[in-house]
Design an enzyme around this catalytic site. Sequence first.
Site, PDB file in Angstrom:
ATOM      1  N   ARG A 189      35.110  49.024  48.419  1.00 50.68           N
ATOM      2  CA  ARG A 189      34.057  49.510  49.311  1.00 50.68           C
ATOM      3  C   ARG A 189      32.872  48.545  49.242  1.00 50.68           C
ATOM      4  O   ARG A 189      32.498  48.077  48.155  1.00 50.68           O
ATOM      5  CB  ARG A 189      33.591  50.909  48.892  1.00 50.68           C
ATOM      6  N   HIS A 227      38.580  45.212  57.041  1.00 55.10           N
ATOM      7  CA  HIS A 227      38.993  46.426  56.329  1.00 55.10           C
ATOM      8  C   HIS A 227      40.457  46.803  56.625  1.00 55.10           C
ATOM      9  O   HIS A 227      40.723  47.822  57.263  1.00 55.10           O
ATOM     10  CB  HIS A 227      38.059  47.592  56.668  1.00 55.10           C
TER      11      HIS A 227
END
Length: 309
Positions: A224, A272
């Site tokens: 993250r 991502h």
Amino acid sequence: METLVFYSDLDDFERWRRLLIEALPDLEVMRAEEIEDPERVRYALVWKPPRGFFARWPRLGMIVNLGAGVDALVDRDDLPPVPITRLVDPNMARMMAGYVLFSVLRYVREIPFFERMQRESRWEYRHPRNAEDVRVGVLGLGALGACTARELARQGFSVAGWSRGEKRIAGIECRHGMESLADFLAGCEILVVMLPSTPQTRGLLDAERLALLPAGAKLVNVSRGDIVDEYALDALLASGRLGGATLDVFEREPLPVSSPLWSRENVLITPHLASVALPESAVAQIADNIGRIRQGLAPLHCVDPQRGY
Ligand SMILES: NC(=O)c1ccc[n+]([C@@H]2O[C@H](COP(=O)([O-])OP(=O)(O)OC[C@H]3O[C@@H](n4cnc5c(N)ncnc54)[C@H](OP(=O)(O)O)[C@@H]3O)[C@@H](O)[C@H]2O)c1
């Protein structure tokens, strides 16, 4: 008949529905707007559902987070008191390990250098290094981190891992706890971030801690963006104090066009996708957990909302 309600703006509903029904023919799989009898909804398979979503299903017995990372889910204040599980799938772990292995090999085999040389039509020999001489640190030794650490060790790298609690993994030097972090970082030529985003890990890699990495170290962040201070990271990359970064996740996604990271030569950006939920293999885990609930057993791979992961 029991119903599973599905919510995701990203995932292919029809594919999930078909595979879930193949695994559990007595289950009804529907989108929220198709449901006429909310009482039948016993399970929710969701990725970032809107606020108030869960309150619509009075007999909900389990929430399945459609992914490995649960930070977006456990931060909410509208969760019903039912078990929350997440996807833990060996194929997802393999996909993640593949991404990290690629990133590490790319640095160790100096691929960015050879790409530059090729653009200049230059034959510049650089002797490959011994894998054992390269020390790779993996922050987070969970379902994805442990699999990745093992894969790196299998390639011959000297791998150290760091987690919250004590761990033993063959071939990996395991450290744990905040007191060992500074020393751990100082020993990493390549640092791979595989921690969940929790109140304890957000901002963990701030300017001070990033500066503990050896000069020229590389960073790979696949968990993250908010775990790393992006501003500090960019400054260290700009000055050359850090040699490079492979970034799949960011403080803000999509990464704003104005971010200086886009144009840094020593940064590789991907949007991502280091590992994604794979319905073909993940359905088995969901079906297994539904079977457990029906037998009155606790589901596997539960998330602890207090702990944040
Ligand atoms: N980029 C992508 O495409 C992508 C895809 C999937 C997942 N992800 C991210 O990857 C993350 C990791 O996934 P996972 O399945 O491996 O998670 P996991 O199984 O929950 O493992 C988390 C690991 O982090 C450690 N940890 C947590 N808090 C810590 C702390 N405060 N200090 C030290 N160690 C700490 C845990 O330690 P203990 O073992 O001691 O509990 C555990 O080893 C997810 O949370 C998600 O954010 C990214």
